[in-house]
Motif scaffolding. Structure first.
Motif, PDB file in Angstrom:
ATOM      1  N   VAL A 117      72.361  66.967  60.386  1.00 33.11           N
ATOM      2  CA  VAL A 117      71.351  67.878  61.020  1.00 33.11           C
ATOM      3  C   VAL A 117      70.083  67.560  60.244  1.00 33.11           C
ATOM      4  CG1 VAL A 117      70.606  70.109  61.615  1.00 33.11           C
ATOM      5  CG2 VAL A 117      72.794  69.586  62.161  1.00 33.11           C
ATOM      6  N   CYS A 157      73.964  68.224  66.728  1.00 34.23           N
ATOM      7  CA  CYS A 157      72.914  68.601  67.710  1.00 34.23           C
ATOM      8  C   CYS A 157      72.768  67.386  68.429  1.00 34.23           C
ATOM      9  CB  CYS A 157      71.993  68.807  66.776  1.00 34.23           C
ATOM     10  SG  CYS A 157      71.953  70.577  65.723  1.00 34.23           S
ATOM     11  N   LYS A 217      65.927  77.008  56.515  1.00 34.73           N
ATOM     12  CA  LYS A 217      66.736  76.296  57.688  1.00 34.73           C
ATOM     13  C   LYS A 217      68.096  76.259  57.617  1.00 34.73           C
ATOM     14  CE  LYS A 217      62.115  74.044  59.049  1.00 34.73           C
ATOM     15  NZ  LYS A 217      61.405  75.098  58.369  1.00 34.73           N
ATOM     16  N   LYS A 257      63.699  68.242  69.129  1.00 35.74           N
ATOM     17  CA  LYS A 257      64.419  67.650  69.989  1.00 35.74           C
ATOM     18  C   LYS A 257      63.601  67.459  71.490  1.00 35.74           C
ATOM     19  CE  LYS A 257      68.734  68.299  70.225  1.00 35.74           C
ATOM     20  NZ  LYS A 257      70.244  68.973  70.432  1.00 35.74           N
ATOM     21  N   ASP A 300      68.830  64.350  61.123  1.00 31.75           N
ATOM     22  CA  ASP A 300      68.232  64.099  62.418  1.00 31.75           C
ATOM     23  C   ASP A 300      66.877  64.586  62.311  1.00 31.75           C
ATOM     24  OD1 ASP A 300      71.328  64.998  64.413  1.00 31.75           O
ATOM     25  OD2 ASP A 300      70.729  62.920  63.434  1.00 31.75           O
ATOM     26  N   ILE A 301      66.736  65.697  61.659  1.00 28.40           N
ATOM     27  CA  ILE A 301      65.365  66.301  61.757  1.00 28.40           C
ATOM     28  C   ILE A 301      64.380  65.092  60.908  1.00 28.40           C
ATOM     29  CG2 ILE A 301      63.743  68.085  60.390  1.00 28.40           C
ATOM     30  CD1 ILE A 301      66.111  69.950  60.737  1.00 28.40           C
ATOM     31  N   TYR A 318      63.425  66.032  53.787  1.00 32.40           N
ATOM     32  CA  TYR A 318      64.738  66.441  54.489  1.00 32.40           C
ATOM     33  C   TYR A 318      65.733  65.300  54.152  1.00 32.40           C
ATOM     34  CZ  TYR A 318      62.762  70.007  57.264  1.00 32.40           C
ATOM     35  OH  TYR A 318      62.306  71.432  57.830  1.00 32.40           O
ATOM     36  N   TYR A 331      64.220  75.163  64.821  1.00 30.00           N
ATOM     37  CA  TYR A 331      63.264  73.990  64.263  1.00 30.00           C
ATOM     38  C   TYR A 331      63.814  72.735  65.014  1.00 30.00           C
ATOM     39  CZ  TYR A 331      60.328  71.230  61.571  1.00 30.00           C
ATOM     40  OH  TYR A 331      59.184  70.261  61.177  1.00 30.00           O
ATOM     41  N   LEU A 332      65.020  72.564  64.701  1.00 24.63           N
ATOM     42  CA  LEU A 332      65.537  71.172  65.335  1.00 24.63           C
ATOM     43  C   LEU A 332      65.433  71.202  67.055  1.00 24.63           C
ATOM     44  CD1 LEU A 332      66.971  68.794  65.057  1.00 24.63           C
ATOM     45  CD2 LEU A 332      69.144  70.104  65.172  1.00 24.63           C
ATOM     46  N   GLU A 333      65.645  72.345  67.708  1.00 26.72           N
ATOM     47  CA  GLU A 333      65.697  72.428  69.124  1.00 26.72           C
ATOM     48  C   GLU A 333      64.160  72.127  69.714  1.00 26.72           C
ATOM     49  OE1 GLU A 333      69.427  72.559  69.110  1.00 26.72           O
ATOM     50  OE2 GLU A 333      68.140  72.612  70.848  1.00 26.72           O
TER      51      GLU A 333
END
Length: 600
Positions: free
Chosen positions: A34, A8, A91, A108, A37-38, A55, A103-105
């Motif tokens: 990922v 991502c 997720k 970000k 990253d979250i 997470y 959710y990640l988008e």
């Protein structure tokens, strides 16, 4: 998926997985990344430590699975894993089955696109990234490099001079691995300092920068310097021993290559007899495509053109004193370095229709687009005025952010009125330069401007720019900008494509329609000289000129030093074939303001 890439943070997504193939191998490491990253983004967003740890633990659990992930998703058994609850399982399933995670988008979108890239640097973990962002607003690798070189990182708790040095080393290693090109604005000061050092060497007759730096390309890979002298050795030694050289990569009879400490930059110096200087300079300036075109034209005339000179078919050497003489041999106009990209300049030069009055920095009378401590600038209005005067500028447009830009200290209407009073005081106290009352008003999602017309009408300069909601699709973004251009108070469209080099792509927009509407409405279009923007790019400058669109060259200054960004805006304008008469801020202040107000 390539090993080592974060799916991502690199804009990479998984291929969507359908139920009939979900039992195939799924990259557990990529899914775990990922989730990490979250966790980092949640930490930056001020979420509770409990959610962040959930997470992180989930990432560890997925990465350490002894079995394949696909069957667990297909059979709905993710929740059977310790530490994987319903929300996390949902997720992971969305990511694996669709290739994306909404959710990640969403997370970000709240932060700079380059933030997650910091995680790829050696010895930089989530906690350090979070601290750098919170304390110094470091949101990209370039931001981190600047913060290190300015000595700001060492001031943070838990960091120090050794940490800064180690981070700079890591950045250099990372860039070497990527083969990353560097911003012209970062490279040019180093290149120009080295050029002056070479020019001062014993016996140098002539010297110039070459390559993409001389052509003023947006990004460059390395630096070429061409010099002439009877004895090359002292000149080559001068470069090898120049300040800032980290290592000598090679040195022979006519060439020396070094690696600079700043930016891990390679510099190549070639020293030739002066009789070969012009052809060598032309050859090593490029572009390759332009040079090939000239070689072919030379061949048609019985001439062989190379870096070592021009020879006739019978072997006799043709004297070439400078580049203009080389073009004259081919019955062409002289082609400035910025135009040598094989984009029609050869045909135009042969037909004697190449513009000979391209805009120069000396033509520019005023700097457009400047911020002060009233919004997110680093210097006071008086300091900005004095710096502009020191550069020989006659005026400076003061264009703070508008009220919607809370993140940048945007001004409310009452703030504007107080600022106008300060501008009046400074204009009375500082002769030789004039501050113009302006604003960089946000273009809102609908295309409306962030102040009522009754406020905008009182200003001398109104720039409209997009700063948020870059994710709209092409139709939405085009309508947004067209609506803004229809507002009679908009005078200048600021950084029209929203790009940031190299971290953010331009937002999708039909630029031909935007330029056509700007021409119809008499709205000027900004050629932004901030090295990370250079927006609009030279191709769009040329399209604008062809349509009769009025342009301004701007510095997008947030501190005194940024006023020098005008040089990069001028370079971009020249690469787009813009002439002095195409650029409004080549006019005196009163004429400039009158031209902006003269909407068609």
């Amino acid at each position: 998926m390539q090993a080592g890439l974060h799916p991502c943070s690199q804009g990479i997504t998984f291929a969507p997985v359908t139920p009939d193939v979900i039992t195939s191998t799924v990259d557990k490491a990529a899914v775990a990344q990922v989730l990490r990253d979250i966790a980092l983004l949640l930490q930056l967003d001020g979420e509770s430590g409990y959610r962040v740890r959930a997470y992180e633990m989930g990432a560890d659990r997925i990465a350490g699975l002894p079995q394949e992930l696909g069957p667990l998703v297909a059979e709905g058994r993710l929740e059977s894993l310790p530490g994987i609850g319903p929300a996390l399982a949902e997720k992971i399933s969305e990511l694996v089955t669709t290739g994306r995670l909404g959710y990640l988008e969403e997370l970000k979108a709240k932060f700079p696109p380059g933030l997650l890239e910091l995680m790829k640097l050696p010895d930089i973990g989530p906690k350090k990234v979070a601290t750098l962002w919170r304390e110094l607003q470091v949101g990209s690798v370039d931001d981190l490099e600047r913060a290190c070189r300015e000595g700001r990182v060492r001031q943070l708790r838990g960091f120090g001079e050794k940490s800064e040095a180690k981070m700079l080393e890591g950045i250099a290693v990372y860039r070497r691995a990527r083969g990353e090109r560097k911003l012209l604005g970062d490279v040019l000061p180093v290149a120009e300092a080295l050029l002056e050092h070479v020019k001062a060497s014993p016996g140098v007759v002539r010297a110039s920068l070459g390559g993409s730096v001389r052509r003023r390309a947006e990004t460059v890979a390395d630096v070429d310097i061409i010099a002439s002298a009877k004895d090359a050795a002292p000149v080559l030694d001068a470069l090898a021993n120049a300040p800032g050289v980290a290592a000598v990569l090679g040195k022979g009879g006519s060439k020396c290559s070094v690696r600079m400490t700043a930016g891990d930059l390679q510099v190549d110096l070639r020293v030739l007899p002066d009789e070969d200087y012009a052809t060598a300079l032309h050859h090593f300036t490029g572009s390759k495509a332009h040079h090939i075109r000239l070689r072919n034209l030379g061949h048609e005339r019985g001439l062989k053109i190379s870096e070592w000179g021009v020879q006739r078919d019978d072997g006799t050497k043709v004297p070439v004193t400078d580049e203009a003489a080389l073009y004259a041999l081919l019955d062409m106009q002289y082609v400035p370095p910025e135009l040598r990209e094989d984009n029609g300049e050869v045909e135009a030069a042969r037909e004697r229709r190449l513009p000979e009055d391209l805009v120069t920095l000396e033509d520019v009378q005023g700097a457009v687009h400047a911020h002060s401590t009233w919004s997110d600038g680093k210097n006071s209005l008086e300091e900005m005025a004095l710096a502009a005067r020191a550069l020989g500028l006659k005026y400076l447009t003061v264009t703070e952010h508008s009220q919607a830009a809370i993140y940048a200290g945007g001004l409310k209407v009452e703030d504007l009125q107080r600022q106008w009073e300060e501008i009046d005081r400074i204009n009375a106290a500082v002769p030789g330069v004039r501050l113009l009352k302006g604003i960089e008003v946000d273009i809102l999602e609908t295309g409306a401007l962030d102040y009522p017309d009754s406020v905008l009408e009182q200003l001398e300069v109104v720039i409209g720019s997009i700063h948020v909601r870059h994710g709209m699709d092409e139709d939405q973004m085009t309508r947004r900008l067209l609506n803004a251009l229809d507002n009679p108070c908009l005078q200048i469209l600021g950084h029209p494509t929203g790009r940031l080099l190299p971290s953010r792509e331009p937002y999708p927009v039909r630029m031909e329609e935007i330029l056509e509407r700007a021409a119809e409405r008499g709205v000027a279009v900004e050629v932004n000289g901030k090295p990370a923007r250079l927006d609009i790019k030279s191709e769009y400058v040329r399209q604008a000129v062809q349509r009769g669109v009025r342009l301004v060259v701007s510095c997008d200054a947030h501190r005194q030093e940024d006023l020098r960004n005008l040089a990069f805006a001028v370079a971009t304008a020249r690469r787009g074939w813009a002439r002095k008469r195409d650029i409004l801020n080549t006019l005196p202040a009163d004429s400039f303001v009158a031209a902006l107000r003269a909407r068609r």
